[in-house]
Scaffold this active site. Sequence first.
Site, PDB file in Angstrom:
ATOM      1  N   GLU A  47       0.780  -1.248   0.000  1.00 37.56           N
ATOM      2  CA  GLU A  47       0.000   0.000   0.000  1.00 37.56           C
ATOM      3  C   GLU A  47       0.804   1.286   0.000  1.00 37.56           C
ATOM      4  OE1 GLU A  47      -2.905  -0.516   3.180  1.00 37.56           O
ATOM      5  OE2 GLU A  47      -4.113  -1.830   1.928  1.00 37.56           O
ATOM      6  N   GLU A  88      -6.916  -7.542  -1.673  1.00 36.44           N
ATOM      7  CA  GLU A  88      -7.360  -7.387  -0.283  1.00 36.44           C
ATOM      8  C   GLU A  88      -8.785  -6.888  -0.269  1.00 36.44           C
ATOM      9  OE1 GLU A  88      -5.425  -4.967   2.641  1.00 36.44           O
ATOM     10  OE2 GLU A  88      -3.469  -5.779   2.154  1.00 36.44           O
TER      11      GLU A  88
HETATM   12  C1  BMA Z   1      -4.995  -3.174   4.681  1.00 42.95           C
HETATM   13  C2  BMA Z   1      -3.905  -4.116   5.065  1.00 42.95           C
HETATM   14  C3  BMA Z   1      -3.536  -4.019   6.490  1.00 42.95           C
HETATM   15  C4  BMA Z   1      -4.724  -3.801   7.348  1.00 42.95           C
HETATM   16  C5  BMA Z   1      -5.994  -4.112   6.617  1.00 42.95           C
HETATM   17  C6  BMA Z   1      -7.216  -3.862   7.413  1.00 42.95           C
HETATM   18  O1  BMA Z   1      -4.614  -1.882   4.730  1.00 42.95           O
HETATM   19  O2  BMA Z   1      -2.832  -3.984   4.201  1.00 42.95           O
HETATM   20  O3  BMA Z   1      -2.604  -3.009   6.654  1.00 42.95           O
HETATM   21  O4  BMA Z   1      -4.629  -4.539   8.493  1.00 42.95           O
HETATM   22  O5  BMA Z   1      -6.087  -3.352   5.463  1.00 42.95           O
HETATM   23  O6  BMA Z   1      -7.339  -2.508   7.754  1.00 42.95           O
END
Ligand code: BMA
Length: 922
Positions: free
Chosen positions: A461, A551
């Site tokens: 990120e 993610e």
């Molecule tokens: C993203 C991940 C983590 C975090 C998750 C939940 O930003 O890369 O850094 O734990 O979301 O917030």
Amino acid sequence: MAVHWCVILVLSVHVYVTRCTPAIDLNGQWEVLNIKRGYRIPATVPGSVYTALIESNIIGDPYYRDNDANYKWIGREDWTYTRTFEVTAEILSKASVILVAEGLDTFATIIINGQTNLATTNNMFIRYVYDIKNFLKVGSNNITIEFKSAVLMADALAKNSSYDIPPDCPNPAQNGECHRNFIRKEQCSFSWDWGPSFPGQGIWKNISIDAFNTGVIRELTATPLLVNSTWSIDIQLYLDVNNMNTTGRLKTSLQLAGLTSSKLVSRTISVSTVQSEFLYRFAVPKELPIHLWWPNGYGEQALYYLNVQFISGDEMAQKTVRLGFRTIELVQEPVSGNSSQGLTFYYRVNNVPIFFKGTNWIPADSFQERITKARLRSILDSAAEVHINSMRVWGGGVYESEDFYDITDELGILIWQDLMFSDALYPTTLSFLNTVSVEVSDQVRRLKRHPSIALWSGNNENEGIVSTKKDARLRQDYVRLYIDLIMPIVTIEDKTRPFVPSSPSNGPESKKEGWIAKNTGSEYYGDVHYYNYYADLWDWKTFPITRFTSEYGSEAWCNYETIEPVFNESDLDYYSAMSNHRQHHPMGNQQMINQTKMHITLPNSNDPKQQFKNLIYAIQIHQAMAIRTETEHYRRYTNQLTDDGRGLTMGALYWQLNDIWQGPTWASIDFDVKWKMLHYYVKNFLNPNLISPYIDDNNLNIYMVIDEIPVYQDRSSTGNRQIQFRPLKIAKNFVNTNYEHRDKIKQLEKSVNASSGQVIMEIYNWKNMSPLKTWTIPFNLNLTSELIFQRNVADILSEAGCSDKKGCFFYFFLNSKINPTSTSWLPLTYFTDTQGVIPKANIEISNVVALTSTQFTVTLMTDNIAPFVWINAYKISGRFSDNGFIMKDHLVQLTFKSWQPVSLDTFKKSLSVQSLMDIYSN
Ligand code: BMA
């Protein structure tokens, strides 16, 4: 040839080094000192100061209640490790005596026999190697390693920086420490939004002494290479030698586990530097059959052993590593031939496009020394069992252990390997860049032999973060670190895997924009991270239509019995101060309530403990259904393109697989390796043969999504197996996709016929265990993901005689030879105001049978249809064949597999079962 006696040092089951010189193992018993407090306590190495303090009863369980806050002093003070060891005259007679510290966490000064000028360290991800011959004497010697507080060091480095490098301090909800980005240490050890702050100090990996006259193999790595249909292996050998004029012979052999045929290739080498590196190509002998390594669900995970011996004078050193043969490419090509509509983003393994069905991995404990291979096994087996074929090792933790990657190799879990930089900008002082360059090449060399590693990614990120910054220095720093420094190192060290600078990133589009894209969340390029704490996560329209989502997640508490032992009685209340303390995502507990109550009427118990239990259950339902909705949405888009060019989604990695402690997090498996409801849902929504129904405005739509399955054929004359594929239906919308064996595929299509069958659709009233109506929906797929049914919902309901859609739901199952089979269900409305609509079900556990000491069958009996049936084996770690399911038949038989043997009686007594309507007291 006279060969000295050898010590075999097992680094893991599959990697062992034979040291043909007397070696001293410095693992084991040390002492750890805190001079300020007058502590002198035993410590086990590898380990950390925290586990030493626990073992000496100076501190309690660091995960108990708010001990993360109470024990902050530990990370803010300095600790010293010390021990004595014997050195024989024989050892000292060797030309080189070398200290090898595989991992020191983090700021250490190494002192041998009181001499302080040997070395200082500053990076927990580097192996430190020093010649200590001149520091030693025959007899008793002392080694002392003084660690400095990483918290104070980070603070001092930030103060010394001529400009501010965010994020400074974490959100106060995390109770964490500041300026982690200034130091090369596990970033989440300063706290994270799912984990505590325990910034450890200690010797966290193996430590030993080598002694030799000629040389030792420090690292052996190998990457298989396919050129013109012929396999060879690029071997890299790193030697530490005593003198620059050493000559020796290398013997290389390759063997498939279980096969006797192996080939020995010999060559003579001479070294020119004390740390010498050899690169050579080993042609795989024709007579050795090569079986490919496939991701989970696509075929077997064939693994081979490669052995290299280095023979020089009367010494022999050797090392064996395990590897697998497979190719991997990242395909970023114009979509539909029109570059204005962006680029594809997908992986081809052995020439087969693979939808990355998976998740994200975080460290399995704050204290690495407690992570046993058995613990890794149970978490990773849990992943493979639910059809996960890929996983991102996230950049805020550690480069994982050999055990970890050995297991992912065996299970066929492709690893998206982040480098350990996360959610921050980083300095680019000379000393920082120096240590990072050693770290990156060390880690790539250590890990690249693993077939499961699919790609390297520069950070988590950080491109997105820097894209919001105007400060030119920060933007320059970003490019200097990941593009100018790290990218060339990775691509030179490993020519066989793709490198992406960041996740999420836009690939070639980021490059065009000077490597910092304006919108790293673009649906047209690369990967996307998506979270939303306000929207309706049971509505597929909420979600982006991406090429690849690496993610996405939704929070839920761990299972009640997992949090129970680390809370006291009064903490066991959703609204207690301790429950709030445990929640590191700002407003997280409230957000979970808000999002859950959009879909489920909240429970109403007056007893805080019961209410806490019920809320955990309701929130877990919310999480499971949310991630189901989002993942199915991505799988349905495998072959779809919207009019504005979004879609062709080829990856869905939900956040996150596992937990670092007990608490509310995004994980699907909690810290006690108990599956949350989500993990059972993963098994369904990642099924290779997915029935995916959804309602779009007025229509019920049903998609079938069927993964590609290679078909094996034995070439009996050579014993060699050739692999052919079912038609790559995925490929319709992808340009330039060539596949071999096109004719064979045509024939196979006819014979395999695994992509046709029937979906049986039933509609039920909640109050009646016989379906109102049943439909048969035939399908014959031309693509991996296809719409097989579409009809107006109101018409279906009236046909079935369902007058109120709140009262009905759909149930689906397969009528086909497809393996594994799958089922699905779809409510027509949310579970708000369901009292009177859904009857209370009396579910009984009617029969429990032990098949083995770790396997049981459990029969459930119900008098009414029950949604979200949750069966639990209290305090028994294991998993049921299904859970959180809709029970529409009177009887259901489940199996339970425990991770450890358990008696039938204990298992029986542990069982309880509930369903949705049980959370309402009247
Ligand atoms: C993203 C991940 C983590 C975090 C998750 C939940 O930003 O890369 O850094 O734990 O979301 O917030």
